[in-house]
Motif scaffolding. Sequence first.
Motif, PDB file in Angstrom:
ATOM      1  N   VAL A 176       0.865  -1.174   0.000  1.00  0.00           N
ATOM      2  CA  VAL A 176       0.000   0.000   0.000  1.00  0.00           C
ATOM      3  C   VAL A 176       0.905   1.229   0.000  1.00  0.00           C
ATOM      4  O   VAL A 176       1.815   1.333   0.829  1.00  0.00           O
ATOM      5  N   THR A 177       0.656   2.129  -0.941  1.00  0.00           N
ATOM      6  CA  THR A 177       1.465   3.342  -1.050  1.00  0.00           C
ATOM      7  C   THR A 177       0.608   4.556  -0.729  1.00  0.00           C
ATOM      8  O   THR A 177      -0.410   4.799  -1.387  1.00  0.00           O
ATOM      9  N   LEU A 178       1.002   5.301   0.287  1.00  0.00           N
ATOM     10  CA  LEU A 178       0.339   6.546   0.637  1.00  0.00           C
ATOM     11  C   LEU A 178       0.934   7.652  -0.211  1.00  0.00           C
ATOM     12  O   LEU A 178       2.156   7.887  -0.179  1.00  0.00           O
ATOM     13  N   THR A 179       0.103   8.332  -0.998  1.00  0.00           N
ATOM     14  CA  THR A 179       0.580   9.411  -1.857  1.00  0.00           C
ATOM     15  C   THR A 179      -0.058  10.720  -1.430  1.00  0.00           C
ATOM     16  O   THR A 179      -1.111  10.738  -0.786  1.00  0.00           O
ATOM     17  N   GLY A 180       0.575  11.815  -1.808  1.00  0.00           N
ATOM     18  CA  GLY A 180       0.029  13.127  -1.484  1.00  0.00           C
ATOM     19  C   GLY A 180       1.120  14.165  -1.455  1.00  0.00           C
ATOM     20  O   GLY A 180       2.321  13.853  -1.510  1.00  0.00           O
ATOM     21  N   VAL A 181       0.733  15.421  -1.361  1.00  0.00           N
ATOM     22  CA  VAL A 181       1.691  16.518  -1.372  1.00  0.00           C
ATOM     23  C   VAL A 181       2.523  16.499  -0.100  1.00  0.00           C
ATOM     24  O   VAL A 181       2.151  15.891   0.904  1.00  0.00           O
ATOM     25  N   GLY A 182       3.653  17.185  -0.146  1.00  0.00           N
ATOM     26  CA  GLY A 182       4.471  17.320   1.041  1.00  0.00           C
ATOM     27  C   GLY A 182       3.704  18.026   2.145  1.00  0.00           C
ATOM     28  O   GLY A 182       2.927  18.949   1.896  1.00  0.00           O
ATOM     29  N   GLY A 183       3.912  17.566   3.371  1.00  0.00           N
ATOM     30  CA  GLY A 183       3.281  18.213   4.515  1.00  0.00           C
ATOM     31  C   GLY A 183       1.878  17.750   4.816  1.00  0.00           C
ATOM     32  O   GLY A 183       1.265  18.223   5.778  1.00  0.00           O
ATOM     33  N   VAL A 184       1.335  16.808   4.013  1.00  0.00           N
ATOM     34  CA  VAL A 184      -0.043  16.391   4.220  1.00  0.00           C
ATOM     35  C   VAL A 184      -0.162  15.328   5.308  1.00  0.00           C
ATOM     36  O   VAL A 184      -1.269  14.985   5.724  1.00  0.00           O
ATOM     37  N   GLY A 185       0.955  14.791   5.775  1.00  0.00           N
ATOM     38  CA  GLY A 185       0.918  13.860   6.901  1.00  0.00           C
ATOM     39  C   GLY A 185       1.022  12.397   6.532  1.00  0.00           C
ATOM     40  O   GLY A 185       0.564  11.527   7.277  1.00  0.00           O
ATOM     41  N   LYS A 186       1.669  12.108   5.399  1.00  0.00           N
ATOM     42  CA  LYS A 186       1.784  10.708   4.955  1.00  0.00           C
ATOM     43  C   LYS A 186       2.561   9.864   5.958  1.00  0.00           C
ATOM     44  O   LYS A 186       2.159   8.739   6.292  1.00  0.00           O
ATOM     45  N   THR A 187       3.676  10.389   6.435  1.00  0.00           N
ATOM     46  CA  THR A 187       4.527   9.606   7.332  1.00  0.00           C
ATOM     47  C   THR A 187       3.823   9.329   8.655  1.00  0.00           C
ATOM     48  O   THR A 187       3.817   8.188   9.142  1.00  0.00           O
ATOM     49  N   GLY A 223       4.157   2.086  -8.945  1.00  0.00           N
ATOM     50  CA  GLY A 223       3.950   1.313 -10.161  1.00  0.00           C
ATOM     51  C   GLY A 223       4.306  -0.152 -10.038  1.00  0.00           C
ATOM     52  O   GLY A 223       4.586  -0.808 -11.043  1.00  0.00           O
ATOM     53  N   VAL A 224       4.287  -0.699  -8.841  1.00  0.00           N
ATOM     54  CA  VAL A 224       4.577  -2.117  -8.628  1.00  0.00           C
ATOM     55  C   VAL A 224       3.283  -2.911  -8.844  1.00  0.00           C
ATOM     56  O   VAL A 224       2.222  -2.509  -8.355  1.00  0.00           O
ATOM     57  N   PRO A 225       3.332  -4.020  -9.561  1.00  0.00           N
ATOM     58  CA  PRO A 225       2.121  -4.833  -9.737  1.00  0.00           C
ATOM     59  C   PRO A 225       1.502  -5.201  -8.394  1.00  0.00           C
ATOM     60  O   PRO A 225       2.195  -5.615  -7.467  1.00  0.00           O
ATOM     61  N   GLY A 226       0.197  -5.019  -8.285  1.00  0.00           N
ATOM     62  CA  GLY A 226      -0.499  -5.311  -7.048  1.00  0.00           C
ATOM     63  C   GLY A 226      -0.525  -4.167  -6.054  1.00  0.00           C
ATOM     64  O   GLY A 226      -1.142  -4.277  -4.993  1.00  0.00           O
ATOM     65  N   GLU A 227       0.134  -3.060  -6.368  1.00  0.00           N
ATOM     66  CA  GLU A 227       0.164  -1.910  -5.468  1.00  0.00           C
ATOM     67  C   GLU A 227      -1.234  -1.315  -5.311  1.00  0.00           C
ATOM     68  O   GLU A 227      -1.957  -1.132  -6.284  1.00  0.00           O
ATOM     69  N   ARG A 228      -1.599  -0.992  -4.074  1.00  0.00           N
ATOM     70  CA  ARG A 228      -2.826  -0.262  -3.807  1.00  0.00           C
ATOM     71  C   ARG A 228      -2.437   1.152  -3.396  1.00  0.00           C
ATOM     72  O   ARG A 228      -1.782   1.356  -2.373  1.00  0.00           O
ATOM     73  N   ARG A 229      -2.834   2.091  -4.197  1.00  0.00           N
ATOM     74  CA  ARG A 229      -2.501   3.495  -3.922  1.00  0.00           C
ATOM     75  C   ARG A 229      -3.585   4.105  -3.039  1.00  0.00           C
ATOM     76  O   ARG A 229      -4.776   3.929  -3.293  1.00  0.00           O
ATOM     77  N   TYR A 230      -3.139   4.831  -2.000  1.00  0.00           N
ATOM     78  CA  TYR A 230      -4.085   5.517  -1.121  1.00  0.00           C
ATOM     79  C   TYR A 230      -3.722   7.000  -1.072  1.00  0.00           C
ATOM     80  O   TYR A 230      -2.760   7.387  -0.406  1.00  0.00           O
ATOM     81  N   PRO A 231      -4.480   7.844  -1.785  1.00  0.00           N
ATOM     82  CA  PRO A 231      -4.191   9.286  -1.736  1.00  0.00           C
ATOM     83  C   PRO A 231      -4.520   9.842  -0.349  1.00  0.00           C
ATOM     84  O   PRO A 231      -5.635   9.648   0.151  1.00  0.00           O
ATOM     85  N   VAL A 232      -3.565  10.502   0.269  1.00  0.00           N
ATOM     86  CA  VAL A 232      -3.780  11.120   1.572  1.00  0.00           C
ATOM     87  C   VAL A 232      -4.226  12.552   1.342  1.00  0.00           C
ATOM     88  O   VAL A 232      -3.450  13.390   0.869  1.00  0.00           O
ATOM     89  N   ASP A 233      -5.475  12.816   1.649  1.00  0.00           N
ATOM     90  CA  ASP A 233      -6.027  14.156   1.464  1.00  0.00           C
ATOM     91  C   ASP A 233      -5.746  15.004   2.694  1.00  0.00           C
ATOM     92  O   ASP A 233      -5.431  14.479   3.778  1.00  0.00           O
ATOM     93  N   PRO A 234      -5.891  16.309   2.564  1.00  0.00           N
ATOM     94  CA  PRO A 234      -5.798  17.164   3.759  1.00  0.00           C
ATOM     95  C   PRO A 234      -6.845  16.771   4.788  1.00  0.00           C
ATOM     96  O   PRO A 234      -7.812  16.048   4.499  1.00  0.00           O
ATOM     97  N   LEU A 235      -6.660  17.242   5.999  1.00  0.00           N
ATOM     98  CA  LEU A 235      -7.575  16.905   7.082  1.00  0.00           C
ATOM     99  C   LEU A 235      -8.954  17.497   6.835  1.00  0.00           C
ATOM    100  O   LEU A 235      -9.078  18.647   6.390  1.00  0.00           O
ATOM    101  N   PRO A 236     -10.010  16.754   7.130  1.00  0.00           N
ATOM    102  CA  PRO A 236     -11.343  17.356   7.109  1.00  0.00           C
ATOM    103  C   PRO A 236     -11.439  18.435   8.186  1.00  0.00           C
ATOM    104  O   PRO A 236     -10.621  18.495   9.111  1.00  0.00           O
ATOM    105  N   ALA A 237     -12.454  19.255   8.083  1.00  0.00           N
ATOM    106  CA  ALA A 237     -12.540  20.449   8.928  1.00  0.00           C
ATOM    107  C   ALA A 237     -12.460  20.119  10.410  1.00  0.00           C
ATOM    108  O   ALA A 237     -11.728  20.772  11.171  1.00  0.00           O
ATOM    109  N   ALA A 238     -13.208  19.103  10.840  1.00  0.00           N
ATOM    110  CA  ALA A 238     -13.225  18.783  12.278  1.00  0.00           C
ATOM    111  C   ALA A 238     -11.844  18.356  12.769  1.00  0.00           C
ATOM    112  O   ALA A 238     -11.382  18.780  13.838  1.00  0.00           O
TER     113      ALA A 238
END
Length: 672
Positions: A38-49, A151-166
Amino acid sequence: MTIPGRHPGTLPAEPTSFVGRHRESLQLVRLLRESRLVTLTGVGGVGKTRLALRVARLMHARFPDGAWLVELSALTDPHLIAHTVVAALRVSEPRVRDQRELLAEHLRERTLLLVLDTCEHLAQACADLIAELLRAAPGLSVLATSRVPLGVPGERRYPVDPLPAADALALLDARAPGHGDSADAALLVTRLEGIPLAIELAAVRLRTLSPTEIVERLDDRFHVLLGGAGEPARHQTLLTAIGWSHELCEPLERLLWARLSVFAGEFDLEAAQTVCGDASLPAAGIAGLLNSLADKSILTRLPEGRFGMLDTLRDYGAEWSRRLGEDGLMRLNHRDFYLGLARQFDDEWFGPNQLAWCRRMRRDLPNLRSAIDLCLTQTAEQDLGLDLVARLGYLWQACGYAAEGRHHLARALSAAGHGGPAPSLHRALWAGAWLANFQGDLDEADDLATECLTRALASGDRAAAGWSTACCAITAIYLGRIQEAFALYERAEALHTDGGDRGAGLAYALIGQAYLHHELGRPEEALAVLARQRRISAEHGEIWLDSYGDWIRALIELDRGNPAGADECARGTLWVKHHLFDTLGMTFTLGTLAGCAAQLGQAERAARLLGIVALAEHTYGLRTSVAQLEVMRKRTEREVRAVMGGSAFATAYMDGFALSIEQAVRYAVEAK
């Protein structure tokens, strides 16, 4: 005996409270149950780590062999990715071997989670390694963070969005208590688009400004961002927050921020003062500036007075360093500091601070790699690169980095065309031979040692001649030529005594002689030589070679029928070897402790220790290739099997094999 669980891994403690992301955490747990990558993707600073580490903690019980963090942000050489994973997993390999192959074997029978953090700058190399490991190790799962999919076969990409308002408001209130429940605060987190790093930076400003005032200042600066209108909106928002934090810093804080971006990993005050200080930024004021930047959340405080910087903030500082025209100068300052550190380490290693040096150089390895890379990629710097890599010989050998050391030494010798300043070249040659021997590459060891000996004798470098002669002796031992090896160690002793290395070099030659005296059935002669070695070690206050002396004493006492005395010597040896991560010494000593237990009538302990020897070999990819030690180990197994019976022996053996290395060492040192 109750056998504890396996190694839990190396997930770091959370530096601050984790806020929100409940829905995302549950989704990622489900994805990781369904997919092995599973690969967490998103812009820098969005909290992937932070999110990846939270999910790894939630999933921890599913992985009996642990969850392990591998940080790649400071790495620039794709060839070192496998080395970095090997080091993070605490695997060591004394035999020559491809690191990817070593990883595949290490992981093949384990159920383990790797968290590979910050893969985007090495995306293809990471993808290739991950694909190979997933094929080889069915129990392996990988949680990666990257700004781009791998781009690895079988990879599931999970886009990390910014935090919801709450969640964004909750984070603001957690970092700036009392500010998260107003309409102005809601406007602020909306303006920051829920990006966690931007909120963290804004929270610092809430000490002196209201949320509305912060929003007004952010709006004023939105159109003067680095990158301009071509950047994605969320990246612009993050740059707005970082840029405003930058502008609100004092001029010297901004200058230090830019200069600190040269560090590839963590650093301490001395490094910051030496690399970044000059007439415009006096070294005396840098301590205060570091604390101020940490208070503003630009730097992260780490244990032992060290500091770190998030990649996004480092990138911002690096851009300013380039704009100021200082990036080249800072890289040279950085190289000079770490070259000086390597020289100091080499000069002081054979002394009272070996454990402290080992810990420090391990923590500084990302910066040392960066300095090595600078030297070896620029023709004018290659002589310095040769010296830098060679000066780290004790780090490569004694602290568990043999394969990486050989990689750097081969690059340095190739770049220099086996030329360069004689002392550096000689040191690189014998260090390379030393490492090659203990990785089982005897032909390479012989070639490098012979070249070093020829050059050193011609130039009168008796220290290098002594070390290269000792390397030839090691090769002879592995080939079973004991008498030849003994004569070579005596020659090495003479060279070191007469103008060579009267510290580590002489002590090492004596250790070799003592071991061979023991193998030739001359215990009194061995003990006499060890007494000379111990005086040298005691004079310098060192423990690394002295622990090898204690191991040989354990062998002698065991042969004399004094297993209690042998056991005491071997336990002390194992403690040192473990803390220095001298894996070859650990394995030798564990086998000796098994022999002690057998003679003491502790058959079950002996069987467990034999299982622990197998565990160490399996974990570190080792094979006990010294014939005499293998004979002792097989004899111990026969004796214990005869006492316990095959079934009971197998149970105890597997109990030892099931431990983690840390648990195994603790059992070997502490249990009676």
